[in-house]
Scaffold this active site. Structure first.
Site, PDB file in Angstrom:
ATOM      1  N   ARG A   1      38.691  15.045  66.010  1.00  0.00           N
ATOM      2  CA  ARG A   1      39.571  15.883  66.823  1.00  0.00           C
ATOM      3  C   ARG A   1      40.168  17.049  66.017  1.00  0.00           C
ATOM      4  O   ARG A   1      40.076  18.207  66.398  1.00  0.00           O
ATOM      5  CB  ARG A   1      40.686  14.975  67.350  1.00  0.00           C
ATOM      6  CG  ARG A   1      41.568  15.516  68.412  1.00  0.00           C
ATOM      7  CD  ARG A   1      42.615  14.445  68.733  1.00  0.00           C
ATOM      8  NE  ARG A   1      42.026  13.240  69.316  1.00  0.00           N
ATOM      9  CZ  ARG A   1      41.763  13.105  70.605  1.00  0.00           C
ATOM     10  NH1 ARG A   1      42.044  14.085  71.437  1.00  0.00           N
ATOM     11  NH2 ARG A   1      41.234  12.001  71.066  1.00  0.00           N
ATOM     12  N   THR A   2      40.763  16.701  64.891  1.00  0.00           N
ATOM     13  CA  THR A   2      41.423  17.721  64.064  1.00  0.00           C
ATOM     14  C   THR A   2      40.398  18.674  63.439  1.00  0.00           C
ATOM     15  O   THR A   2      40.591  19.882  63.388  1.00  0.00           O
ATOM     16  CB  THR A   2      42.250  17.041  62.950  1.00  0.00           C
ATOM     17  OG1 THR A   2      43.167  16.144  63.567  1.00  0.00           O
ATOM     18  CG2 THR A   2      43.016  18.058  62.128  1.00  0.00           C
TER      19      THR A   2
ATOM     20  N   LYS B   1      30.749   9.250  44.445  1.00  0.00           N
ATOM     21  CA  LYS B   1      30.236   9.079  43.081  1.00  0.00           C
ATOM     22  C   LYS B   1      31.361   8.988  42.055  1.00  0.00           C
ATOM     23  O   LYS B   1      31.114   9.001  40.862  1.00  0.00           O
ATOM     24  CB  LYS B   1      29.314  10.249  42.723  1.00  0.00           C
ATOM     25  CG  LYS B   1      28.063  10.306  43.585  1.00  0.00           C
ATOM     26  CD  LYS B   1      27.232  11.529  43.225  1.00  0.00           C
ATOM     27  CE  LYS B   1      26.183  11.817  44.284  1.00  0.00           C
ATOM     28  NZ  LYS B   1      25.924  13.261  44.377  1.00  0.00           N
TER      29      LYS B   1
ATOM     30  N   ARG C   1      41.804  16.765  54.774  1.00  0.00           N
ATOM     31  CA  ARG C   1      42.401  15.530  55.241  1.00  0.00           C
ATOM     32  C   ARG C   1      41.983  14.448  54.266  1.00  0.00           C
ATOM     33  O   ARG C   1      40.823  14.379  53.849  1.00  0.00           O
ATOM     34  CB  ARG C   1      41.909  15.186  56.637  1.00  0.00           C
ATOM     35  CG  ARG C   1      42.619  13.973  57.222  1.00  0.00           C
ATOM     36  CD  ARG C   1      42.059  13.670  58.574  1.00  0.00           C
ATOM     37  NE  ARG C   1      42.780  12.636  59.256  1.00  0.00           N
ATOM     38  CZ  ARG C   1      43.689  12.864  60.201  1.00  0.00           C
ATOM     39  NH1 ARG C   1      44.010  14.084  60.555  1.00  0.00           N
ATOM     40  NH2 ARG C   1      44.283  11.861  60.797  1.00  0.00           N
TER      41      ARG C   1
ATOM     42  N   HIS D   1      51.370  16.091  58.581  1.00  0.00           N
ATOM     43  CA  HIS D   1      50.296  16.673  59.385  1.00  0.00           C
ATOM     44  C   HIS D   1      50.894  17.914  60.072  1.00  0.00           C
ATOM     45  O   HIS D   1      51.116  17.916  61.272  1.00  0.00           O
ATOM     46  CB  HIS D   1      49.812  15.630  60.401  1.00  0.00           C
ATOM     47  CG  HIS D   1      48.541  15.999  61.112  1.00  0.00           C
ATOM     48  ND1 HIS D   1      47.742  17.060  60.740  1.00  0.00           N
ATOM     49  CD2 HIS D   1      47.940  15.442  62.184  1.00  0.00           C
ATOM     50  CE1 HIS D   1      46.704  17.126  61.567  1.00  0.00           C
ATOM     51  NE2 HIS D   1      46.805  16.159  62.443  1.00  0.00           N
TER      52      HIS D   1
END
Ligand SMILES: [Zn+2]
Lengths: 150, 302
Positions: B51-52, B80, B101, B129
């Site tokens: 969504r974001t 890794k 994010r 956020h």
């Protein structure tokens, strides 16, 4: 004359009235293990005020406020005396530092500082005698008693 | 304000918040422009959030910017064992700004300190956020015509819900009045109540939803998650009493708007969706204009 329990200092800094259990933490916080100056310390010495105490004398060393104020986190009642030519020339009051870097571990398990090589950084605030440390990264607040000091 | 990261809503002053909202209004009027032509924006999603990510990427694409990045950590070099530090420094060689994010709290603040290009925090674990908060503010402004002197009811998970905490911080500039409506298990933490007291923001608390928002301008509902409850019977009870139904809106104010950060589960009954007071789908759409404003602002283009 009262016999000195730890040898007198000509020039330098005396950190007195340390709770004996906190002595080695104070040594770590001031990074004295890496210090080349002459250092004497005594512990479980008699003290009228606190029963037993520890003391550290560091020859020819005068700490920055930002260094010495770190010890308020673990020994808020310690006394700092600056010695010149065997005389106490200054009694330096300990102040809570505004910030602490590196020496405190963030109690939030999801904080970046507990997973990646990031130096911890806290903003120190005092509210109604409660010392709060706010993590600069995860923004969580914790009471001083709740955090682990490295 | 050139080249400045956006990590937390508290990084922005009142004037800067208003500037973003003003820019978002401009982008809503003309969302397709060429002002990001020649710019490359990285979207680094160390945990998935479709969504974001789509909202940010659409925002950039409509302004003719290009996107590079990854949509979950499994396809990135952090698998890794590369440190966040090294990933950010590498990507900063290619991109003009980084949207990230990350599941760890504080990761965006740290990235902003080591990155030569601005960082936009699209969620760092349960911490911040800010683009969600700014789109909430934009939705409030757009529907009420002002941010000042509003009565806002916050409903649901007020304990863990970061969106409501950030909303309190952001609204504190605008003389609001709050009512916190939550079951005992999910009450507003003391930290935020103390913040309100210090800033002279009036608030009330109640555990009942029905009949407690007839004086509200905004009803902000959050998801109540099963995982938060130890007692499943208690969860079932809360789930049912905290479901907003259309008939509960009978006596609400005509200007009331219902917001929800989405996705919703049971908190809003589908019979509310056709009520003109339901605003959560438009709210999500507003996110794109706000993100266009944020990206152009951190790049110093606007
Ligand atoms: Zn932290």
């Amino acid at each position: 004359m009262k016999k000195l329990q730890v040898a007198a200092l000509k020039e330098g800094t005396v950190i007195d009235h340390i709770p004996p259990k906190k002595l080695f933490k104070v040594i770590t916080l001031l990074k004295l293990q890496n210090c080349d100056n002459m250092i004497t310390f005594g512990t479980n010495l008699e003290s009228k005020r606190m029963g037993r105490k520890a003391i550290i004398k560091v020859s020819e060393k005068f700490f920055e406020d930002s260094e010495i104020n770190r010890i308020t986190l673990i020994a808020p009642n310690a006394k700092i005396n600056i010695i010149k030519n065997f005389e106490v020339v200054e009694k330096r009051p300990l102040k809570l530092p505004d910030e602490v870097k590196e020496i405190v571990t963030c109690p939030n398990p999801a904080c970046i500082t507990n997973h990646q090589p990031v130096t911890t950084h806290f903003i120190v605030q005092e509210e109604r005698d409660v010392v709060l440390l706010k993590c600069h990264y995860c923004e969580k607040e914790a009471k001083l008693e709740e955090v682990k000091i490295k | 304000m050139k080249n400045r990261s956006l990590v937390s809503i508290t990084d922005y002053s009142k004037d800067e918040i208003l500037e973003i909202l003003h820019l978002a209004t401009e982008f809503e009027a003309s969302p397709n422009q060429k002002i990001l032509a020649g710019k490359i924006i990285a979207t680094l999603f160390f945990e998935p959030s479709t969504r974001t990510r789509l909202s940010f990427e659409t925002a950039v694409n409509r302004l003719r910017g290009r996107i590079i990045g990854f949509s979950d950590a499994m396809t990135s070099s952090s698998v890794k064992g590369e440190t966040l530090h090294d990933t950010i420094r590498m990507v900063a060689n290619y991109a003009d700004a980084i949207v990230m994010r990350h599941p760890l709290e504080g990761s965006a603040r740290y990235a902003s300190e080591i990155s030569p290009v601005p960082i936009i925090n699209a969620g760092d674990g349960a911490n911040q956020h800010p683009s969600q908060t700014l789109l909430d503010l934009y939705s409030i402004l757009k529907t009420q015509g002002t941010l000042e002197n509003l009565k806002i009811c916050l409903v649901g998970d007020l304990k863990y819900g970061r969106t409501v905490h950030s909303l309190i911080m952001a609204m504190s500039h605008f003389n609001p009045c709050f009512r916190f409506i939550a079951p005992d298990e999910l009450k507003m933490p003391d930290e935020y109540k103390l913040f309100c007291k210090k800033n002279k923001i009036p608030f009330e608390e109640t555990t009942e939803l029905a009949g407690n928002f007839d004086d509200a301008d905004i009803l902000y509902i959050t998801r109540v998650q099963k995982e938060r409850f130890l007692d499943m019977l208690e969860f079932e009870r809360v789930k049912n009493t905290y479901t907003l139904k259309n008939n509960m809106l009978r006596n609400s104010k005509p200007n009331l708007k219902i917001l929800h950060p989405l996705p919703r589960v049971n908190e809003i009954h589908p019979d509310v969706d056709n009520n003109p007071k339901a605003y959560y789908f438009q709210q999500a759409q507003n996110g794109m204009y706000v993100r266009q404003a944020i990206v152009t602002k951190v790049l110093g283009i606007k």
